[in-house]
Design a protein around this motif. Structure first.
Motif, PDB file in Angstrom:
ATOM      1  N   ASN A 104      -1.527   4.555  22.695  1.00  0.00           N
ATOM      2  CA  ASN A 104      -1.275   3.859  21.435  1.00  0.00           C
ATOM      3  C   ASN A 104      -2.193   4.317  20.315  1.00  0.00           C
ATOM      4  N   LEU A 105      -3.373   4.804  20.642  1.00  0.00           N
ATOM      5  CA  LEU A 105      -4.204   5.438  19.622  1.00  0.00           C
ATOM      6  C   LEU A 105      -3.519   6.708  19.121  1.00  0.00           C
ATOM      7  N   VAL A 106      -2.955   7.480  20.042  1.00  0.00           N
ATOM      8  CA  VAL A 106      -2.235   8.696  19.666  1.00  0.00           C
ATOM      9  C   VAL A 106      -1.036   8.363  18.778  1.00  0.00           C
ATOM     10  N   LEU A 107      -0.203   7.413  19.208  1.00  0.00           N
ATOM     11  CA  LEU A 107       0.987   7.065  18.427  1.00  0.00           C
ATOM     12  C   LEU A 107       0.607   6.500  17.059  1.00  0.00           C
ATOM     13  N   LEU A 108      -0.440   5.708  17.005  1.00  0.00           N
ATOM     14  CA  LEU A 108      -0.888   5.135  15.741  1.00  0.00           C
ATOM     15  C   LEU A 108      -1.325   6.230  14.777  1.00  0.00           C
ATOM     16  N   LEU A 109      -2.217   7.100  15.237  1.00  0.00           N
ATOM     17  CA  LEU A 109      -2.755   8.141  14.356  1.00  0.00           C
ATOM     18  C   LEU A 109      -1.690   9.149  13.950  1.00  0.00           C
ATOM     19  N   PHE A 110      -0.875   9.583  14.923  1.00  0.00           N
ATOM     20  CA  PHE A 110       0.124  10.608  14.618  1.00  0.00           C
ATOM     21  C   PHE A 110       1.151  10.085  13.623  1.00  0.00           C
ATOM     22  N   ASN A 111       1.644   8.869  13.851  1.00  0.00           N
ATOM     23  CA  ASN A 111       2.687   8.351  12.976  1.00  0.00           C
ATOM     24  C   ASN A 111       2.190   7.997  11.581  1.00  0.00           C
ATOM     25  N   LEU A 112       0.890   7.807  11.419  1.00  0.00           N
ATOM     26  CA  LEU A 112       0.355   7.495  10.091  1.00  0.00           C
ATOM     27  C   LEU A 112       0.061   8.732   9.256  1.00  0.00           C
ATOM     28  N   ILE A 113       0.220   9.924   9.824  1.00  0.00           N
ATOM     29  CA  ILE A 113       0.066  11.134   9.012  1.00  0.00           C
ATOM     30  C   ILE A 113       1.152  11.114   7.934  1.00  0.00           C
ATOM     31  N   PRO A 114       0.778  11.221   6.654  1.00  0.00           N
ATOM     32  CA  PRO A 114       1.756  10.989   5.572  1.00  0.00           C
ATOM     33  C   PRO A 114       2.618  12.212   5.254  1.00  0.00           C
ATOM     34  N   VAL A 115       3.337  12.702   6.252  1.00  0.00           N
ATOM     35  CA  VAL A 115       4.285  13.799   6.045  1.00  0.00           C
ATOM     36  C   VAL A 115       5.632  13.374   6.640  1.00  0.00           C
ATOM     37  N   PRO A 116       6.741  13.780   6.030  1.00  0.00           N
ATOM     38  CA  PRO A 116       8.055  13.429   6.591  1.00  0.00           C
ATOM     39  C   PRO A 116       8.287  14.194   7.884  1.00  0.00           C
ATOM     40  N   PRO A 117       8.967  13.576   8.844  1.00  0.00           N
ATOM     41  CA  PRO A 117       9.653  12.282   8.803  1.00  0.00           C
ATOM     42  C   PRO A 117       8.827  11.155   9.410  1.00  0.00           C
ATOM     43  N   LEU A 118       7.506  11.296   9.455  1.00  0.00           N
ATOM     44  CA  LEU A 118       6.651  10.318  10.118  1.00  0.00           C
ATOM     45  C   LEU A 118       6.515   9.039   9.290  1.00  0.00           C
ATOM     46  N   ASP A 119       6.099   7.963   9.954  1.00  0.00           N
ATOM     47  CA  ASP A 119       6.035   6.658   9.304  1.00  0.00           C
ATOM     48  C   ASP A 119       5.044   6.617   8.145  1.00  0.00           C
ATOM     49  N   GLY A 120       4.002   7.404   8.232  1.00  0.00           N
ATOM     50  CA  GLY A 120       3.036   7.440   7.138  1.00  0.00           C
ATOM     51  C   GLY A 120       3.672   7.881   5.837  1.00  0.00           C
ATOM     52  N   SER A 121       4.624   8.792   5.932  1.00  0.00           N
ATOM     53  CA  SER A 121       5.362   9.230   4.754  1.00  0.00           C
ATOM     54  C   SER A 121       6.288   8.132   4.255  1.00  0.00           C
ATOM     55  N   GLY A 122       6.946   7.433   5.197  1.00  0.00           N
ATOM     56  CA  GLY A 122       7.844   6.353   4.806  1.00  0.00           C
ATOM     57  C   GLY A 122       7.136   5.182   4.164  1.00  0.00           C
ATOM     58  N   ALA A 123       5.833   5.024   4.453  1.00  0.00           N
ATOM     59  CA  ALA A 123       5.070   3.908   3.897  1.00  0.00           C
ATOM     60  C   ALA A 123       4.560   4.168   2.487  1.00  0.00           C
ATOM     61  N   LEU A 124       4.594   5.419   2.036  1.00  0.00           N
ATOM     62  CA  LEU A 124       4.002   5.757   0.741  1.00  0.00           C
ATOM     63  C   LEU A 124       4.634   5.049  -0.460  1.00  0.00           C
ATOM     64  N   PRO A 125       5.932   4.677  -0.428  1.00  0.00           N
ATOM     65  CA  PRO A 125       6.468   3.934  -1.580  1.00  0.00           C
ATOM     66  C   PRO A 125       5.733   2.626  -1.887  1.00  0.00           C
ATOM     67  N   LEU A 126       4.959   2.125  -0.941  1.00  0.00           N
ATOM     68  CA  LEU A 126       4.141   0.945  -1.230  1.00  0.00           C
ATOM     69  C   LEU A 126       3.077   1.249  -2.276  1.00  0.00           C
ATOM     70  N   PHE A 127       2.774   2.548  -2.457  1.00  0.00           N
ATOM     71  CA  PHE A 127       1.676   2.941  -3.356  1.00  0.00           C
ATOM     72  C   PHE A 127       2.145   3.833  -4.497  1.00  0.00           C
ATOM     73  N   THR A 128       3.444   4.102  -4.595  1.00  0.00           N
ATOM     74  CA  THR A 128       3.946   4.992  -5.645  1.00  0.00           C
ATOM     75  C   THR A 128       4.642   4.188  -6.735  1.00  0.00           C
ATOM     76  N   PRO A 129       4.644   4.695  -7.964  1.00  0.00           N
ATOM     77  CA  PRO A 129       5.340   3.994  -9.054  1.00  0.00           C
ATOM     78  C   PRO A 129       6.832   3.861  -8.762  1.00  0.00           C
ATOM     79  N   LYS A 130       7.416   2.778  -9.234  1.00  0.00           N
ATOM     80  CA  LYS A 130       8.829   2.520  -8.971  1.00  0.00           C
ATOM     81  C   LYS A 130       9.721   3.632  -9.486  1.00  0.00           C
ATOM     82  N   SER A 131       9.325   4.245 -10.611  1.00  0.00           N
ATOM     83  CA  SER A 131      10.138   5.298 -11.214  1.00  0.00           C
ATOM     84  C   SER A 131      10.221   6.548 -10.343  1.00  0.00           C
ATOM     85  N   MET A 132       9.272   6.716  -9.418  1.00  0.00           N
ATOM     86  CA  MET A 132       9.238   7.910  -8.574  1.00  0.00           C
ATOM     87  C   MET A 132       9.857   7.686  -7.196  1.00  0.00           C
ATOM     88  N   GLN A 133      10.177   6.459  -6.862  1.00  0.00           N
ATOM     89  CA  GLN A 133      10.552   6.154  -5.482  1.00  0.00           C
ATOM     90  C   GLN A 133      11.869   6.794  -5.067  1.00  0.00           C
TER      91      GLN A 133
END
Length: 235
Positions: A159-188
């Motif tokens: 679970n440490l592996v799955l947590l760290l790997f999936n939080l890498i902010p590149v597509p198609p990983l979850d870290g990339s999918g989470a970035l709209p929480l921090f991006t301006p609405k106009s860019m989403q």
């Protein structure tokens, strides 16, 4: 059955458990926020079979082959999503992305709690050196105690592996999918179109594969030290 084979079987079972919880969390949060696609597909379930039926290669073939070849279960899975819903509600979709790693964090903390209880009751002992991933914690007691130590060790690592790997902010990983929480609405909308492109997803997987060993090496021992705070420390 020899101990090595037993550990590999246990590792695969924990991979199934952890990946199933990850995907079920995605599906459950999606349903809560308005996308019932995965729920209707049976993915809001801690039964691994609906997830295996949806992704038999990533849930069975790839992890078993990788376990045989490198001693580590590697695989993948995903839930069905309503693309129109995701585009209309990018922030809700981002929370769905966060849900999977959050489930792995919960399982990681569960493993830590189990290890700490074992230490407090003197069922487990801290290893003198950190070697095999099945020996994050040890026991000098019974065979049952050793089985629990191995289970919690593998649950911790997987679970440490799955947590760290999936939080890498590149597509198609979850870290990339989470970035709209921090991006301006106009860019989403533009961002969502970009990360859905197969070329960028392939580049993302390659980048994550290259980055992950360094990320894991940097994080692994500090996290283990936190588990053993007040008990033992490792360099």
């Amino acid at each position: 059955m020899d101990p090595e084979t037993t550990i590999k079987i246990g590792f695969y079972v924990i991979f199934l458990l952890s990946t199933t919880c990850h995907e079920a969390a995605h599906a459950w949060v999606a349903k809560l926020l308005g996308d019932s696609t995965a729920y209707l597909g049976g993915q809001v379930s801690l039964d691994p079979m609906p997830h295996i039926r949806r992704e038999p290669v990533g849930m069975v073939i790839v992890p078993i082959l990788s376990l045989m070849m490198i001693g580590w279960p590697m695989g993948y899975a995903h839930i069905p999503v309503d693309r129109a819903w995701s585009e209309r509600y990018p922030r809700k979709s981002a929370w769905v992305s966060v849900a999977g790693p959050a489930a792995n964090l919960a399982l990681l903390l569960l493993a830590v709690i189990g290890i700490r209880i074992g230490l407090a009751t003197e069922t487990f002992v801290a290893p003198r050196t950190m070697g095999e991933f099945s020996e994050i914690t040890l026991t000098a007691g019974s065979a049952v105690g050793r089985s629990f130590a191995i289970f919690l060790s593998l649950l911790f690592v997987e679970n440490l592996v799955l947590l760290l790997f999936n939080l890498i902010p590149v597509p198609p990983l979850d870290g990339s999918g989470a970035l709209p929480l921090f991006t301006p609405k106009s860019m989403q909308r533009t961002y969502a179109d970009l990360i859905s492109q197969p070329t960028f997803q392939m580049m993302g997987i390659i980048a994550a594969w290259m980055l992950f060993p360094g990320i894991f090496s940097a994080v692994f021992m500090p996290v283990v030290n936190l588990v053993y705070t007040g008990v033992a420390h490792y360099g």
